[in-house]
Design a protein around this motif. Structure first.
Motif, PDB file in Angstrom:
ATOM      1  N   CYS A   1      38.617  26.331  20.310  1.00 42.50           N
ATOM      2  CA  CYS A   1      38.558  26.419  18.849  1.00 42.50           C
ATOM      3  C   CYS A   1      37.228  26.964  18.352  1.00 42.50           C
ATOM      4  O   CYS A   1      37.149  27.431  17.221  1.00 42.50           O
ATOM      5  CB  CYS A   1      38.826  25.056  18.228  1.00 42.50           C
ATOM      6  N   GLY A   2      36.174  26.892  19.185  1.00 42.45           N
ATOM      7  CA  GLY A   2      34.965  27.616  18.845  1.00 42.45           C
ATOM      8  C   GLY A   2      33.722  26.832  18.519  1.00 42.45           C
ATOM      9  O   GLY A   2      32.813  27.365  17.878  1.00 42.45           O
ATOM     10  N   VAL A   3      33.608  25.564  18.965  1.00 35.60           N
ATOM     11  CA  VAL A   3      32.355  24.846  18.716  1.00 35.60           C
ATOM     12  C   VAL A   3      31.282  25.344  19.685  1.00 35.60           C
ATOM     13  O   VAL A   3      31.587  25.871  20.752  1.00 35.60           O
ATOM     14  CB  VAL A   3      32.542  23.322  18.850  1.00 35.60           C
ATOM     15  N   ASP A   4      30.034  25.158  19.305  1.00 42.62           N
ATOM     16  CA  ASP A   4      28.924  25.623  20.132  1.00 42.62           C
ATOM     17  C   ASP A   4      28.311  24.521  20.985  1.00 42.62           C
ATOM     18  O   ASP A   4      27.780  24.787  22.059  1.00 42.62           O
ATOM     19  CB  ASP A   4      27.849  26.256  19.248  1.00 42.62           C
ATOM     20  N   HIS A   5      28.355  23.292  20.483  1.00 40.93           N
ATOM     21  CA  HIS A   5      27.954  22.146  21.312  1.00 40.93           C
ATOM     22  C   HIS A   5      28.817  20.953  20.969  1.00 40.93           C
ATOM     23  O   HIS A   5      29.297  20.824  19.835  1.00 40.93           O
ATOM     24  CB  HIS A   5      26.470  21.773  21.175  1.00 40.93           C
ATOM     25  N   ILE A   6      29.006  20.082  21.955  1.00 38.50           N
ATOM     26  CA  ILE A   6      29.849  18.900  21.758  1.00 38.50           C
ATOM     27  C   ILE A   6      29.301  17.746  22.586  1.00 38.50           C
ATOM     28  O   ILE A   6      28.790  17.939  23.691  1.00 38.50           O
ATOM     29  CB  ILE A   6      31.321  19.176  22.142  1.00 38.50           C
ATOM     30  N   HIS A   7      29.412  16.550  22.054  1.00 38.85           N
ATOM     31  CA  HIS A   7      28.986  15.349  22.761  1.00 38.85           C
ATOM     32  C   HIS A   7      29.931  15.091  23.945  1.00 38.85           C
ATOM     33  O   HIS A   7      31.153  15.071  23.774  1.00 38.85           O
ATOM     34  CB  HIS A   7      29.021  14.144  21.817  1.00 38.85           C
ATOM     35  N   THR A   8      29.368  14.909  25.114  1.00 36.46           N
ATOM     36  CA  THR A   8      30.184  14.655  26.308  1.00 36.46           C
ATOM     37  C   THR A   8      29.760  13.404  27.059  1.00 36.46           C
ATOM     38  O   THR A   8      30.337  13.100  28.105  1.00 36.46           O
ATOM     39  CB  THR A   8      30.137  15.853  27.274  1.00 36.46           C
ATOM     40  N   GLY A   9      28.771  12.683  26.563  1.00 34.92           N
ATOM     41  CA  GLY A   9      28.374  11.443  27.222  1.00 34.92           C
ATOM     42  C   GLY A   9      27.062  11.563  27.953  1.00 34.92           C
ATOM     43  O   GLY A   9      26.410  12.612  27.978  1.00 34.92           O
ATOM     44  N   THR A  10      26.686  10.457  28.588  1.00 38.47           N
ATOM     45  CA  THR A  10      25.377  10.355  29.245  1.00 38.47           C
ATOM     46  C   THR A  10      25.494  10.020  30.723  1.00 38.47           C
ATOM     47  O   THR A  10      24.530   9.559  31.326  1.00 38.47           O
ATOM     48  CB  THR A  10      24.539   9.264  28.561  1.00 38.47           C
ATOM     49  N   ALA A  11      26.669  10.241  31.307  1.00 39.39           N
ATOM     50  CA  ALA A  11      26.881   9.911  32.724  1.00 39.39           C
ATOM     51  C   ALA A  11      26.561   8.438  32.987  1.00 39.39           C
ATOM     52  O   ALA A  11      25.900   8.086  33.969  1.00 39.39           O
ATOM     53  CB  ALA A  11      26.071  10.825  33.640  1.00 39.39           C
ATOM     54  N   ASP A  12      27.014   7.575  32.065  1.00 33.92           N
ATOM     55  CA  ASP A  12      26.878   6.118  32.170  1.00 33.92           C
ATOM     56  C   ASP A  12      25.459   5.598  32.009  1.00 33.92           C
ATOM     57  O   ASP A  12      25.172   4.455  32.360  1.00 33.92           O
ATOM     58  CB  ASP A  12      27.454   5.610  33.503  1.00 33.92           C
ATOM     59  N   LEU A  13      24.556   6.405  31.451  1.00 36.65           N
ATOM     60  CA  LEU A  13      23.185   5.934  31.248  1.00 36.65           C
ATOM     61  C   LEU A  13      22.971   5.332  29.868  1.00 36.65           C
ATOM     62  O   LEU A  13      22.025   4.591  29.666  1.00 36.65           O
ATOM     63  CB  LEU A  13      22.197   7.091  31.451  1.00 36.65           C
ATOM     64  N   GLY A  14      23.815   5.661  28.912  1.00 35.36           N
ATOM     65  CA  GLY A  14      23.611   5.197  27.544  1.00 35.36           C
ATOM     66  C   GLY A  14      24.426   3.971  27.205  1.00 35.36           C
ATOM     67  O   GLY A  14      24.848   3.203  28.075  1.00 35.36           O
ATOM     68  N   LYS A  15      24.724   3.801  25.903  1.00 39.68           N
ATOM     69  CA  LYS A  15      25.391   2.596  25.422  1.00 39.68           C
ATOM     70  C   LYS A  15      26.901   2.749  25.346  1.00 39.68           C
ATOM     71  O   LYS A  15      27.607   1.777  25.081  1.00 39.68           O
ATOM     72  CB  LYS A  15      24.853   2.237  24.029  1.00 39.68           C
ATOM     73  N   LEU A  16      27.421   3.973  25.538  1.00 38.35           N
ATOM     74  CA  LEU A  16      28.846   4.233  25.371  1.00 38.35           C
ATOM     75  C   LEU A  16      29.543   4.433  26.698  1.00 38.35           C
ATOM     76  O   LEU A  16      28.945   4.856  27.684  1.00 38.35           O
ATOM     77  CB  LEU A  16      29.051   5.483  24.494  1.00 38.35           C
ATOM     78  N   GLU A  17      30.856   4.137  26.693  1.00 39.04           N
ATOM     79  CA  GLU A  17      31.666   4.421  27.874  1.00 39.04           C
ATOM     80  C   GLU A  17      31.725   5.936  28.090  1.00 39.04           C
ATOM     81  O   GLU A  17      31.795   6.716  27.158  1.00 39.04           O
ATOM     82  CB  GLU A  17      33.091   3.882  27.688  1.00 39.04           C
ATOM     83  N   ASN A  18      31.718   6.345  29.354  1.00 36.60           N
ATOM     84  CA  ASN A  18      31.754   7.760  29.679  1.00 36.60           C
ATOM     85  C   ASN A  18      32.872   8.060  30.658  1.00 36.60           C
ATOM     86  O   ASN A  18      33.311   7.193  31.412  1.00 36.60           O
ATOM     87  CB  ASN A  18      30.424   8.219  30.274  1.00 36.60           C
ATOM     88  N   GLU A  19      33.316   9.303  30.645  1.00 41.07           N
ATOM     89  CA  GLU A  19      34.391   9.717  31.545  1.00 41.07           C
ATOM     90  C   GLU A  19      34.033  11.062  32.160  1.00 41.07           C
ATOM     91  O   GLU A  19      34.093  12.094  31.497  1.00 41.07           O
ATOM     92  CB  GLU A  19      35.717   9.840  30.779  1.00 41.07           C
TER      93      GLU A  19
END
Length: 416
Positions: free
Chosen positions: A297-315
């Motif tokens: 769709c054309g976004v230039d950057h997107i949040h993808t996580g922190t590889a389990d280093l931050g506060k959110l669940e990651n995949e």
């Protein structure tokens, strides 16, 4: 001709180059065999129905085909013919491959894991306008990670407070001020006032530092209002806009991409609400697929996580980032954004896991610094530059007291 569920299963089928091939994990219902469940997934997501039909002529050229079943892995693969899809319409594509099948009684759970996008479908989408090139074309990050921050608290600051926090962060070494997902046009911090005052302080920061700075302005809004906000951002000299891509919908993202091309603006994609689709491992739509859709769709950057280093669940942050950087029939790449509970002490491990071709965003890990926002920004910048150069936090902290203070406060642990 008669059509039944069995007609949508063919284990000998070899997908055509123009087929959209999707991999699902499924849990068949108790009274369903794997073959029956797979056939129903392909049927419901293309041109089948629960009743056996008799149709004059052939419609099988529009039928999806379940062509692979792996019971050990709990996965099936389905091929969709290109002609099934309206060119350039992401909502219509998703209504097929992630629509009614998510609620079918034939499966207790179903999850869209991955897609192989064929050239004829990809070529109907614009892809990113800048991608990772924003680091050098719109900013002065060069080969290091671009740095962004959200003022904290993320809602509740007045316009003056918001703009001042941005100035302090920019002067401290951050490249980008960023609105958070739920800050749009509220009375305590109106959209246009925030845009004008923040960019004025941005100009001050650029003059003081000699570096390009910018603002990830959240334009998320209903329909035409969002496009008007994009126009307003361009009118006032902002190089970026931010969109809550999941909550606002992919049709809206496609509209924003078209308008942003007119103004040469880059799009920052916030993924708020993604976990409603991807957090339960056995059901929904994976973050990998959400990221793929965002790239088309054309976004230039997107949040993808922190590889389990931050506060959110990651995949599978690493795998998603690799896909966003890899070839997709000539589309520009997407710059992955690592965010959510980051602070300077986590930077060495973050860069070790994800590399330097990312954007690093920290909120509390900047503004919670004992000496304030500017010191927190200096600490993050020093940690990132040390990581790129292969220097330790200790060595960098000897040259940057703000970094040493940050490590004393937060250590190298992960917040919750």
């Amino acid at each position: 001709m008669g059509i039944s569920y069995e007609d949508f299963l063919d284990r000998e089928y070899e997908p055509h180059e123009s087929d959209l091939c999707c991999r699902f994990s499924i849990e068949p219902a108790a009274d369903m065999s794997w073959a029956d469940a797979a056939g129903r997934v392909a049927s419901e997501s293309s041109n089948g129905t629960w009743a056996e039909l008799t149709v004059d002529g052939s419609i099988t050229d529009l039928s999806a085909v379940a062509y692979h079943i792996d019971e050990d892995r709990g996965e099936i693969e389905v091929a969709y013919p290109e002609a099934l899809f309206e060119p350039g319409s992401m909502p219509q594509i998703l209504s097929c491959i992630a629509g009614n099948i998510m609620g079918m009684k034939a499966v207790d759970r179903i999850r869209l894991l991955d897609c192989e996008w064929p050239a004829p479908i990809v070529e109907e989408f614009p892809g990113p306008q800048y991608g990772s090139a924003v680091r050098s074309e719109l900013l002065d990050a060069g080969d290091r990670p671009a740095l962004a921050t959200v003022p904290k608290p993320k809602v509740g600051l007045s316009t003056d407070q918001h703009a001042e926090v941005g100035y302090e962060a920019w002067v401290g070494g951050v490249d980008l001020l960023k609105d958070d997902e739920n800050l749009t046009d509220q009375s305590f911090n109106p959209f246009e006032d925030r845009l004008i005052e923040s960019l004025a302080r941005r100009d001050d920061a650029e003059s003081e530092t000699g570096e390009s700075k910018s603002y990830l302005l959240n334009v998320t809004a209903p329909g035409a209002e969002m496009l008007e906000r994009v126009d307003m951002a361009a009118e006032h000299g902002c190089e970026f806009v931010m969109v809550d891509v999941v909550t606002t919908g992919w049709a809206a993202v496609q509209q924003v991409r078209q308008r942003c091309e007119h103004h040469d603006l880059a799009i920052h994609a916030h993924r708020a609400m993604h976990a409603a689709f991807d957090r339960v491992p056995s059901h929904g739509v994976s973050m990998r697929v959400i990221a793929q859709i965002a790239r088309l769709c054309g976004v230039d950057h997107i949040h993808t996580g922190t590889a389990d280093l931050g506060k959110l669940e990651n995949e599978d942050t690493v795998g998603i980032n690799e896909w966003l950087r890899g070839d997709c029939h000539g589309l520009r790449d997407v710059l992955p954004v690592a965010s959510g509970g980051l602070h300077p002490g986590l930077v060495p491990e973050l860069l070790d896991r994800l590399g330097t071709e990312i954007m690093v965003q920290a909120g509390g890990g900047i503004h919670g610094h004992p000496d304030g926002t500017r010191a927190g920004a200096r600490a993050l910048r020093a940690a990132v530059e040390a990581g790129v150069e292969g220097r330790s936090l200790e060595a960098a902290g000897a040259d940057c007291p703000e970094l040493a203070t940050a490590v004393d406060k937060w250590g190298t642990g992960t917040p919750r």
